[in-house]
Design a protein around this motif. Structure first.
Motif, short mmCIF file in Angstrom:
data_model
loop_
_atom_site.label_atom_id
_atom_site.label_comp_id
_atom_site.label_asym_id
_atom_site.label_seq_id
_atom_site.Cartn_x
_atom_site.Cartn_y
_atom_site.Cartn_z
N ALA A 35 40.67 44.11 45.30
CA ALA A 35 40.17 42.92 45.99
C ALA A 35 41.29 42.23 46.76
CB ALA A 35 39.55 41.95 44.98
N ALA A 36 42.50 42.28 46.21
CA ALA A 36 43.64 41.66 46.89
C ALA A 36 43.94 42.38 48.20
CB ALA A 36 44.87 41.68 45.98
N ASP A 37 43.95 43.71 48.18
CA ASP A 37 44.21 44.48 49.41
C ASP A 37 43.14 44.23 50.45
OD1 ASP A 37 46.60 46.16 48.64
OD2 ASP A 37 45.23 46.75 47.05
N LEU A 38 41.87 44.20 50.01
CA LEU A 38 40.78 43.97 50.96
C LEU A 38 40.92 42.61 51.64
CD1 LEU A 38 37.64 45.30 49.04
CD2 LEU A 38 38.63 46.25 51.14
N ARG A 39 41.34 41.62 50.87
CA ARG A 39 41.40 40.26 51.40
C ARG A 39 42.74 39.95 52.10
NH1 ARG A 39 37.40 36.98 49.95
NH2 ARG A 39 38.61 35.05 49.82
N GLY A 40 43.58 40.98 52.24
CA GLY A 40 44.81 40.80 52.97
C GLY A 40 45.95 40.22 52.17
N ILE A 41 45.79 40.17 50.84
CA ILE A 41 46.85 39.65 49.98
C ILE A 41 47.59 40.87 49.41
CG2 ILE A 41 47.40 38.05 48.10
CD1 ILE A 41 44.58 36.88 48.49
N ASP A 42 48.33 41.54 50.30
CA ASP A 42 48.91 42.84 49.98
C ASP A 42 49.90 42.78 48.82
OD1 ASP A 42 47.43 43.83 52.10
OD2 ASP A 42 49.07 43.57 53.53
N SER A 43 50.47 41.61 48.59
CA SER A 43 51.46 41.47 47.52
C SER A 43 50.86 41.65 46.14
CB SER A 43 52.12 40.09 47.62
OG SER A 43 51.14 39.06 47.53
N HIS A 44 49.53 41.49 45.99
CA HIS A 44 48.92 41.52 44.66
C HIS A 44 47.97 42.69 44.46
CE1 HIS A 44 50.68 37.60 44.40
NE2 HIS A 44 50.13 37.36 43.23
N GLY A 45 47.95 43.64 45.40
CA GLY A 45 47.03 44.75 45.30
C GLY A 45 47.68 45.99 44.71
N VAL A 46 47.40 47.15 45.30
CA VAL A 46 47.88 48.41 44.74
C VAL A 46 49.41 48.50 44.75
CG1 VAL A 46 45.79 49.71 45.26
CG2 VAL A 46 47.61 49.55 46.98
N ALA A 47 50.07 47.64 45.50
CA ALA A 47 51.53 47.60 45.45
C ALA A 47 52.04 47.24 44.06
CB ALA A 47 52.07 46.60 46.47
N ARG A 48 51.17 46.64 43.25
CA ARG A 48 51.56 46.26 41.89
C ARG A 48 51.10 47.27 40.82
NH1 ARG A 48 53.54 41.07 40.56
NH2 ARG A 48 53.77 39.74 42.38
N LEU A 49 50.42 48.31 41.24
CA LEU A 49 49.88 49.25 40.25
C LEU A 49 50.97 49.85 39.38
CD1 LEU A 49 47.43 50.75 39.13
CD2 LEU A 49 47.73 52.46 40.95
N SER A 50 52.09 50.25 39.97
CA SER A 50 53.17 50.84 39.18
C SER A 50 53.76 49.83 38.21
CB SER A 50 54.27 51.38 40.10
OG SER A 50 54.86 50.34 40.87
N GLY A 51 53.72 48.54 38.58
CA GLY A 51 54.21 47.50 37.68
C GLY A 51 53.37 47.40 36.42
N TYR A 52 52.05 47.54 36.56
CA TYR A 52 51.18 47.52 35.39
C TYR A 52 51.45 48.74 34.50
CZ TYR A 52 48.39 43.89 37.70
OH TYR A 52 47.96 42.73 38.31
N VAL A 53 51.69 49.88 35.13
CA VAL A 53 51.99 51.09 34.37
C VAL A 53 53.29 50.90 33.58
CG1 VAL A 53 52.60 53.53 34.52
CG2 VAL A 53 50.72 52.63 35.91
N ARG A 54 54.30 50.33 34.22
CA ARG A 54 55.57 50.11 33.51
C ARG A 54 55.41 49.13 32.35
NH1 ARG A 54 57.59 50.76 38.87
NH2 ARG A 54 57.41 48.52 39.31
N LEU A 55 54.57 48.12 32.51
CA LEU A 55 54.30 47.20 31.40
C LEU A 55 53.62 47.93 30.25
CD1 LEU A 55 53.04 44.01 33.29
CD2 LEU A 55 55.17 44.23 32.00
N TRP A 56 52.72 48.85 30.58
CA TRP A 56 52.07 49.66 29.53
C TRP A 56 53.08 50.57 28.84
CZ3 TRP A 56 51.37 55.11 29.98
CH2 TRP A 56 50.63 55.68 28.94
N GLU A 57 53.97 51.18 29.63
CA GLU A 57 54.99 52.05 29.05
C GLU A 57 55.92 51.26 28.14
OE1 GLU A 57 55.54 55.50 32.47
OE2 GLU A 57 56.57 53.58 32.73
N ALA A 58 56.17 49.99 28.47
CA ALA A 58 57.03 49.14 27.65
C ALA A 58 56.28 48.54 26.47
CB ALA A 58 57.62 48.01 28.52
N LYS A 59 55.00 48.95 26.30
CA LYS A 59 54.16 48.47 25.20
C LYS A 59 53.92 46.97 25.27
CE LYS A 59 55.27 52.20 21.92
NZ LYS A 59 55.09 53.15 23.00
#
Length: 356
Positions: A35-59
């Motif tokens: 939804a962030a990418d669609l609405r032009g808020i590129d800072s909060h869209g798929v650019a952050r996907l790897s950040g969520y993965v790293r948080l999961w890896e860090a438990k």
């Protein structure tokens, strides 16, 4: 490079499934993130996907949380997110606020033990379909100084308010309480460009145009940036969000808010659990007939659209206009991603043996 919504949806959904999200959670998180990418808020869209993965890896992210209500009254509740993705916890809490508003006119829900929840506007807008006014806010990593300080104490702490209208598009205000959100610095870092003056300061408190200043112990500035422009107002707004989201819910607040980058150590002596959010839903007809209200909202919006623009400007915008117009374009033409974000997504896809 341009990507269709479907391409980004499939990758994002597959990544969330790969880290262990149940199917419904993966779908909810994917819709919220893109939804962030669609609405032009590129800072909060798929650019952050790897950040969520790293948080999961860090438990630090629980991919299959037991989200539960720990306290409630007819109009209020506290939700424990069980360290789940904020993209999943937030819609649960917002729906709870809406359900309470259906019963008693308004609903207010605070959340603890959650994580970054994407764009606030996505959650606030859930109320629109029910002829309700929606509110959403969250505290965030401590990257922001209080006015006239050099110590990072607050997050960018966004506020979103969505208000239904009749024939006009809804009023949707969604903004950080800082001059610029951290994600905008990250975008300029990827482009190797400077930031405007007034966004940030260095570790001694001097104005800076360095997009990497946060990595050098600098800080973001509240709305206003200096005494002449009322920076205490942004500081006060960010503080209100922090208190509503975290002090009220039992989350960690102020400088103890968990950092988004997984490599940043967690603060010591944290007074609460995880990040905090706050949601509100107000049934319009708890105040006046909904059709009557929406007719007057149309009138309000139309009159503001007719406000005389200043020299050099074509028109006066209504909050939500740019994002709505951007979504129409991007659903039709595709979502643009810069090269570094594409490379990041390819790396994430490779990590889980996914095609992209």
């Amino acid at each position: 490079m341009l990507f269709s919504y479907e391409q980004l949806y499939q990758l994002t959904y597959s990544v969330f499934k790969s880290i262990g999200c149940p199917d419904d959670h993966a779908k909810t998180a994917t819709v919220g993130l893109i939804a962030a990418d669609l609405r032009g808020i590129d800072s909060h869209g798929v650019a952050r996907l790897s950040g969520y993965v790293r948080l999961w890896e860090a438990k630090r992210v629980n991919a299959n949380p037991n989200i539960r209500i720990v306290h409630e009254t007819p109009s209020t509740a506290v939700v424990d997110g069980d360290a789940g993705l904020g993209l999943v916890v937030a819609p649960f809490a917002m729906q709870l606020a809406i359900d309470k508003a259906k019963n008693v006119g308004t609903g207010w829900v605070s959340v603890r033990n959650s994580n970054h929840f994407g764009i606030a506007g996505h959650h606030a807008m859930m109320a629109l379909e029910q002829d309700m006014i929606g509110m959403a806010m969250t505290n965030a990593s401590a990257l922001v100084v209080p006015t006239f300080s050099i110590e990072r104490m607050l997050g960018t702490n966004p506020i979103a308010v969505a208000i239904p209208a009749g024939n006009q598009p809804p009023f949707v205000a969604d903004f950080a309480t800082t001059t610029a959100a951290n994600g905008k610095l990250e975008i300029l870092q990827r482009k190797n460009e400077d930031i405007p003056l007034g966004w940030a300061q260095d570790k001694e408190g001097h104005p800076s145009t360095d997009a990497n200043i946060l990595r050098k112990q600098g800080a973001l500035l509240p709305l206003g940036s200096n005494r002449e422009h009322g920076s205490h107002k942004g500081y006060a707004l960010g503080s209100i969000v922090d208190i509503f989201s975290a002090v009220l819910s039992g989350a960690s607040y102020g400088p103890w808010a968990p950092p988004f980058p997984a490599y940043v150590p967690m603060p010591e002596n944290m007074p609460g659990e995880g990040l905090g959010h706050f949601f509100g839903a107000m049934r319009v007809d708890a105040f006046r007939p909904a059709d009557e209200f929406k007719q007057h909202m149309d009138n309000w919006i139309q009159r503001f659209r007719l406000a005389i623009p200043a020299e050099g400007h074509d028109k006066v915008l209504i909050p939500g206009d740019p994002e709505r117009e951007m979504e129409i374009i991007r659903r039709k033409e595709g979502i643009p991603l810069i090269g570094t974000v594409v490379d990041d997504l390819k790396h994430v896809a490779d990590k889980f043996s996914l095609s992209f």
